[in-house]
Design an enzyme around this catalytic site. Structure first.
Site, PDB file in Angstrom:
ATOM      1  N   TYR A 141       4.688  -9.267   7.451  1.00 23.32           N
ATOM      2  CA  TYR A 141       4.400  -7.854   7.730  1.00 23.32           C
ATOM      3  C   TYR A 141       4.578  -7.565   9.210  1.00 23.32           C
ATOM      4  O   TYR A 141       4.383  -8.444  10.055  1.00 23.32           O
ATOM      5  CB  TYR A 141       2.933  -7.527   7.388  1.00 23.32           C
ATOM      6  CG  TYR A 141       2.551  -7.806   5.962  1.00 23.32           C
ATOM      7  CD1 TYR A 141       2.584  -6.790   5.015  1.00 23.32           C
ATOM      8  CD2 TYR A 141       2.147  -9.079   5.574  1.00 23.32           C
ATOM      9  CE1 TYR A 141       2.227  -7.040   3.704  1.00 23.32           C
ATOM     10  CE2 TYR A 141       1.790  -9.344   4.261  1.00 23.32           C
ATOM     11  CZ  TYR A 141       1.825  -8.327   3.333  1.00 23.32           C
ATOM     12  OH  TYR A 141       1.472  -8.580   2.039  1.00 23.32           O
ATOM     13  N   TYR A 146      -5.036  -9.591   2.834  1.00 24.63           N
ATOM     14  CA  TYR A 146      -5.177  -8.173   3.189  1.00 24.63           C
ATOM     15  C   TYR A 146      -4.982  -8.019   4.694  1.00 24.63           C
ATOM     16  O   TYR A 146      -5.816  -8.476   5.481  1.00 24.63           O
ATOM     17  CB  TYR A 146      -6.559  -7.654   2.784  1.00 24.63           C
ATOM     18  CG  TYR A 146      -6.762  -7.556   1.292  1.00 24.63           C
ATOM     19  CD1 TYR A 146      -6.132  -6.553   0.556  1.00 24.63           C
ATOM     20  CD2 TYR A 146      -7.591  -8.443   0.616  1.00 24.63           C
ATOM     21  CE1 TYR A 146      -6.328  -6.442  -0.815  1.00 24.63           C
ATOM     22  CE2 TYR A 146      -7.793  -8.344  -0.752  1.00 24.63           C
ATOM     23  CZ  TYR A 146      -7.156  -7.338  -1.464  1.00 24.63           C
ATOM     24  OH  TYR A 146      -7.355  -7.231  -2.811  1.00 24.63           O
ATOM     25  N   ASP A 190       0.842  -1.192   0.000  1.00 22.18           N
ATOM     26  CA  ASP A 190       0.000   0.000   0.000  1.00 22.18           C
ATOM     27  C   ASP A 190       0.878   1.244   0.000  1.00 22.18           C
ATOM     28  O   ASP A 190       2.020   1.212   0.444  1.00 22.18           O
ATOM     29  CB  ASP A 190      -0.888   0.018   1.253  1.00 22.18           C
ATOM     30  CG  ASP A 190      -1.954  -1.073   1.204  1.00 22.18           C
ATOM     31  OD1 ASP A 190      -2.310  -1.494   0.085  1.00 22.18           O
ATOM     32  OD2 ASP A 190      -2.404  -1.501   2.280  1.00 22.18           O
TER      33      ASP A 190
END
Ligand SMILES: [Zn+2]
Ligand SMILES: [Zn+2]
Length: 430
Positions: free
Chosen positions: A308, A382, A242
């Site tokens: 992440y 996501y 993103d």
């Protein structure tokens, strides 16, 4: 192949067709080309001269030639034009093509038909070969740039228009593999044209035509274009993070495609430093390597697991034990994710199933309102929605399991994996 034919150019049977051809008023080249695939080891002009001697024929100068009208007399001149034109470029291999006036090709066809010649070669093919051979001969050996004729995917395709002595070239695209790290938030991976003006520039985007002033693509491409002399560049990333996420760790693989490069021999270590200087402190690159075209699909098709670091804010304080418990519950689970509401306007609305392979609590603020997690999952998972639940569109989710509102306030990609330069077939570096 011309020059590799069978038979004997001195064969008496050629006397009749050779005489008929010569009587039409041909130069040695054009006479020889009627029998280009007879015998081997001769140029077409030599074939022509042998036929003249053997059968007591007469030929014209190229200028007076019925077929080529002077074209075959200008090979040296055409070689010089091509050579001068290629001199501005750095490359190893090349191939010469020509555009020959169609009336020349029509006249030679008519001659061949008239004399029943079958072992012929067109003027275009002879010129391509002769010019290529001569340019190559002048660029071999010690102390020169070595240029080699290559039929299969040469670095440069030079096409000479014989009417105007004009050369067009197409240079094979250069592909450079690398990994980028994005150290700051707020930068998209690729150029993002202004939605309002679609890139032409308006008051909303400050005339830049861009929604974001910087992009990883521009920061990496600008020094690469300068180094190679390419006028454009296309950035192929192994997925993308993103805009508001950083990309850290060993970075994300990409391939930069540079069409029509003027200079192929770029010192990649110098380029790496140029990119890092130009892009600092936002972006840095590493592992630059020349790769071939296949690396683009290899990098773009990468679907490995990604890791992440997610900073999470809770609406109500959450005790440490509860955070550990839900981390355990999420790890190893499969999440059903409907296309997030934030991207639903540009992606098909459907439900995807992704595995969460790792969920590790690494930090909890004393007040219990914030925590940091390391999350690993399938490509396409996501993370923001895994945290918030996206109003039920992602299930299970951190917020759902806790029954407390939660949102991701900062996201970093810490490991993308993906093919290394070695996997992506490195072009041998000089
Ligand atoms: Zn001729
Ligand atoms: Zn605009």
């Amino acid at each position: 192949m011309p020059g590799a034919g069978v038979g004997d150019i001195r064969d008496p049977q050629l006397a009749e067709p050779a005489r008929e051809a010569a009587e039409l008023g041909l130069c040695e080249h054009c006479l020889g080309r009627c029998f280009a695939r007879v015998d081997f080891g001769y140029g077409n002009d030599e074939r022509g001269r042998i036929l003249v001697e053997e059968h007591d024929l007469e030929t014209t100068t190229p200028e007076e030639c019925h077929v080529c009208e002077g074209l075959m007399g200008r090979v040296d001149r055409m070689r010089d034009v091509v050579e001068a034109d290629l001199a501005g470029w750095a490359f190893d291999t090349f191939l010469v093509g020509t555009r020959v006036p169609p009336d020349v090709l029509e006249r030679e066809e008519m001659v061949w038909e008239a004399i029943g010649a079958e072992d012929t070669e067109s003027a275009k093919s002879e010129l391509n070969r002769e010019i290529g051979k001569q340019v190559e001969a002048r660029h071999s050996g010690i102390g020169r740039e070595n240029w080699t004729v290559e039929f299969d995917g040469p670095d440069v395709n030079a096409v000479l228009d014989t009417r105007f002595d004009h050369v067009d070239h197409v240079h094979k695209s250069l592909f450079i593999y690398g990994r980028y790290r994005k150290h700051v938030r707020g930068i998209p991976q690729t150029r993002w044209p202004c939605r309002n003006c679609r890139g032409t520039g308006c008051t909303e985007c400050g005339a830049s035509g861009l929604n974001y002033i910087l992009s990883v693509e521009d920061l990496v491409a600008a020094p690469a274009k300068q180094a190679t002399g390419a006028s454009e560049a296309t950035f192929h990333g192994a997925g993308r993070e993103d805009v508001d996420a950083r990309c850290l760790g060993s970075g994300r693989p990409f391939v930069l495609e540079l069409p029509d490069p003027r200079r192929r021999f770029v010192n990649l270590d110098v380029l790496r430093r140029a990119i890092t200087t130009c892009a600092a402190p936002a972006v840095s690159v590493s592992e630059l390597a020349f790769v071939d075209k296949d690396a683009v699909s290899e990098v773009k098709g990468h679907r490995g697991r990604k890791t992440y670091a997610a900073e999470v804010a809770f609406e109500d304080p959450v005790p440490t034990e509860t955070l550990f418990k839900v981390s355990d519950m999420l790890e190893g689970t499969q999440v059903a994710q409907r296309t997030p509401s934030r991207v639903a306007h540009r992606r098909a609305d459907k439900t995807r199933h992704r595995d969460v392979t790792r969920c590790l609590l690494v930090h909890r603020r004393d007040d219990g309102l914030q925590a940091r997690f390391l999350l690993q999952g399938d490509a396409g998972l996501y993370i923001k929605e895994l945290v918030s639940g996206d109003e039920g569109r992602s299930d299970p989710s951190l917020a759902g399991l806790l029954d407390v509102g939660a949102r991701c306030t900062a996201l970093d990609v810490v490991d993308v994996g993906g093919p290394s330069a070695l996997d992506a077939t490195i072009r041998a570096e000089e």
